[in-house]
Design a protein around this motif. Sequence first.
Motif, mmCIF file in Angstrom:
data_model
loop_
_atom_site.group_PDB
_atom_site.id
_atom_site.type_symbol
_atom_site.label_atom_id
_atom_site.label_comp_id
_atom_site.label_asym_id
_atom_site.label_seq_id
_atom_site.Cartn_x
_atom_site.Cartn_y
_atom_site.Cartn_z
ATOM 1 N N PHE A 92 -9.822 9.601 0.344
ATOM 2 C CA PHE A 92 -10.835 9.049 -0.553
ATOM 3 C C PHE A 92 -10.974 9.903 -1.815
ATOM 4 C CE2 PHE A 92 -13.025 7.185 3.399
ATOM 5 C CZ PHE A 92 -12.240 6.065 3.342
ATOM 6 N N LEU A 93 -10.919 11.219 -1.664
ATOM 7 C CA LEU A 93 -10.972 12.107 -2.834
ATOM 8 C C LEU A 93 -9.769 11.875 -3.748
ATOM 9 C CD1 LEU A 93 -12.301 14.453 -4.360
ATOM 10 C CD2 LEU A 93 -10.950 15.994 -2.940
ATOM 11 N N ALA A 94 -8.602 11.729 -3.157
ATOM 12 C CA ALA A 94 -7.398 11.437 -3.947
ATOM 13 C C ALA A 94 -7.539 10.103 -4.661
ATOM 14 C CB ALA A 94 -6.168 11.431 -3.047
ATOM 15 N N GLY A 95 -8.131 9.111 -3.998
ATOM 16 C CA GLY A 95 -8.346 7.808 -4.625
ATOM 17 C C GLY A 95 -9.292 7.901 -5.808
ATOM 18 N N ILE A 96 -10.362 8.672 -5.677
ATOM 19 C CA ILE A 96 -11.308 8.857 -6.780
ATOM 20 C C ILE A 96 -10.622 9.526 -7.964
ATOM 21 C CG2 ILE A 96 -13.390 10.116 -7.491
ATOM 22 C CD1 ILE A 96 -14.447 9.572 -4.607
ATOM 23 N N ILE A 97 -9.824 10.543 -7.692
ATOM 24 C CA ILE A 97 -9.084 11.215 -8.777
ATOM 25 C C ILE A 97 -8.135 10.240 -9.452
ATOM 26 C CG2 ILE A 97 -7.354 13.001 -9.261
ATOM 27 C CD1 ILE A 97 -8.725 14.674 -7.029
ATOM 28 N N CYS A 98 -7.475 9.402 -8.682
ATOM 29 C CA CYS A 98 -6.565 8.403 -9.258
ATOM 30 C C CYS A 98 -7.323 7.405 -10.138
ATOM 31 C CB CYS A 98 -5.813 7.666 -8.157
ATOM 32 S SG CYS A 98 -4.549 8.651 -7.346
ATOM 33 N N PHE A 99 -8.521 7.025 -9.758
ATOM 34 C CA PHE A 99 -9.317 6.104 -10.578
ATOM 35 C C PHE A 99 -9.778 6.773 -11.865
ATOM 36 C CE2 PHE A 99 -9.860 3.510 -6.707
ATOM 37 C CZ PHE A 99 -9.520 2.286 -7.242
ATOM 38 N N VAL A 100 -10.097 8.054 -11.817
ATOM 39 C CA VAL A 100 -10.523 8.771 -13.017
ATOM 40 C C VAL A 100 -9.382 8.865 -14.026
ATOM 41 C CG1 VAL A 100 -11.245 11.047 -13.864
ATOM 42 C CG2 VAL A 100 -12.359 10.052 -11.871
ATOM 43 N N LEU A 101 -8.165 9.023 -13.538
ATOM 44 C CA LEU A 101 -7.001 9.159 -14.421
ATOM 45 C C LEU A 101 -6.535 7.822 -15.005
ATOM 46 C CD1 LEU A 101 -4.988 11.803 -12.394
ATOM 47 C CD2 LEU A 101 -6.394 12.163 -14.425
ATOM 48 N N ILE A 102 -7.147 6.740 -14.659
ATOM 49 C CA ILE A 102 -6.957 5.368 -15.137
ATOM 50 C C ILE A 102 -5.538 4.828 -14.929
ATOM 51 C CG2 ILE A 102 -7.100 3.807 -17.125
ATOM 52 C CD1 ILE A 102 -9.451 5.511 -18.099
ATOM 53 N N ILE A 103 -4.515 5.487 -15.411
ATOM 54 C CA ILE A 103 -3.157 4.963 -15.286
ATOM 55 C C ILE A 103 -2.687 4.932 -13.829
ATOM 56 C CG2 ILE A 103 -1.897 7.121 -15.584
ATOM 57 C CD1 ILE A 103 -0.026 5.479 -17.479
ATOM 58 N N THR A 104 -3.338 5.714 -12.980
ATOM 59 C CA THR A 104 -2.951 5.786 -11.574
ATOM 60 C C THR A 104 -3.868 4.955 -10.670
ATOM 61 O OG1 THR A 104 -4.243 7.819 -11.362
ATOM 62 C CG2 THR A 104 -1.877 8.052 -11.820
ATOM 63 N N ILE A 105 -4.557 3.971 -11.236
ATOM 64 C CA ILE A 105 -5.468 3.137 -10.451
ATOM 65 C C ILE A 105 -4.769 2.447 -9.271
ATOM 66 C CG2 ILE A 105 -6.878 1.032 -10.549
ATOM 67 C CD1 ILE A 105 -8.001 2.058 -13.197
ATOM 68 N N PRO A 106 -3.541 1.926 -9.406
ATOM 69 C CA PRO A 106 -2.893 1.347 -8.217
ATOM 70 C C PRO A 106 -2.737 2.359 -7.071
ATOM 71 C CG PRO A 106 -1.719 0.684 -10.183
ATOM 72 C CD PRO A 106 -2.737 1.704 -10.609
ATOM 73 N N PHE A 107 -2.499 3.617 -7.419
ATOM 74 C CA PHE A 107 -2.409 4.649 -6.391
ATOM 75 C C PHE A 107 -3.776 4.906 -5.765
ATOM 76 C CE2 PHE A 107 1.095 5.991 -9.319
ATOM 77 C CZ PHE A 107 2.125 5.545 -8.517
ATOM 78 N N GLY A 108 -4.833 4.746 -6.556
ATOM 79 C CA GLY A 108 -6.189 4.897 -6.034
ATOM 80 C C GLY A 108 -6.499 3.852 -4.985
ATOM 81 N N PHE A 109 -6.120 2.596 -5.269
ATOM 82 C CA PHE A 109 -6.312 1.537 -4.268
ATOM 83 C C PHE A 109 -5.527 1.850 -2.993
ATOM 84 C CE2 PHE A 109 -7.411 -1.229 -7.984
ATOM 85 C CZ PHE A 109 -8.702 -1.517 -7.577
#
Length: 134
Positions: free
Chosen positions: A22-39
């Motif tokens: 979940f922490l990795a997903g939040i970081i991915c959402f913050v970085l915007i370009i990595t949103i698919p990785f966040g999901f």
Amino acid sequence: MRLILNVIWLIFGGLWLALGYFLAGIICFVLIITIPFGFAAFRIGMYALWPFGSTVVDKPGVRPGAVVGNVIWLVVAGIWLAIGHVLTAIAMAITIIGIPLAIANLKLIPVSLLPLGKEIVPADGPQDRFGVRR
């Protein structure tokens, strides 16, 4: 039996594993370009929270974006997550009670290596006419 195994899993590592995803997903959402990785990280986190009774299947259809994303994920995070799951599974398999937990940890390896284009479904869910779970 699944409930008991899921509760034991949750106590002996599943909660911390899921929180990490979940922490990795939040970081991915913050970085915007990595949103698919966040999901993907959130999907794996939910699976890591309660793994018994669920399984991973491929989503139907051709997904070229998922292939490119999986290659990036594999190089950046997937291989390290898989190594972590293997080492944790070895540690859990030392005791008899830990063997099912070790198997659940090994079930997380394919989705942690290549998470895009995968779906997590109930293990006793519907099947198509060829016996493939969807």
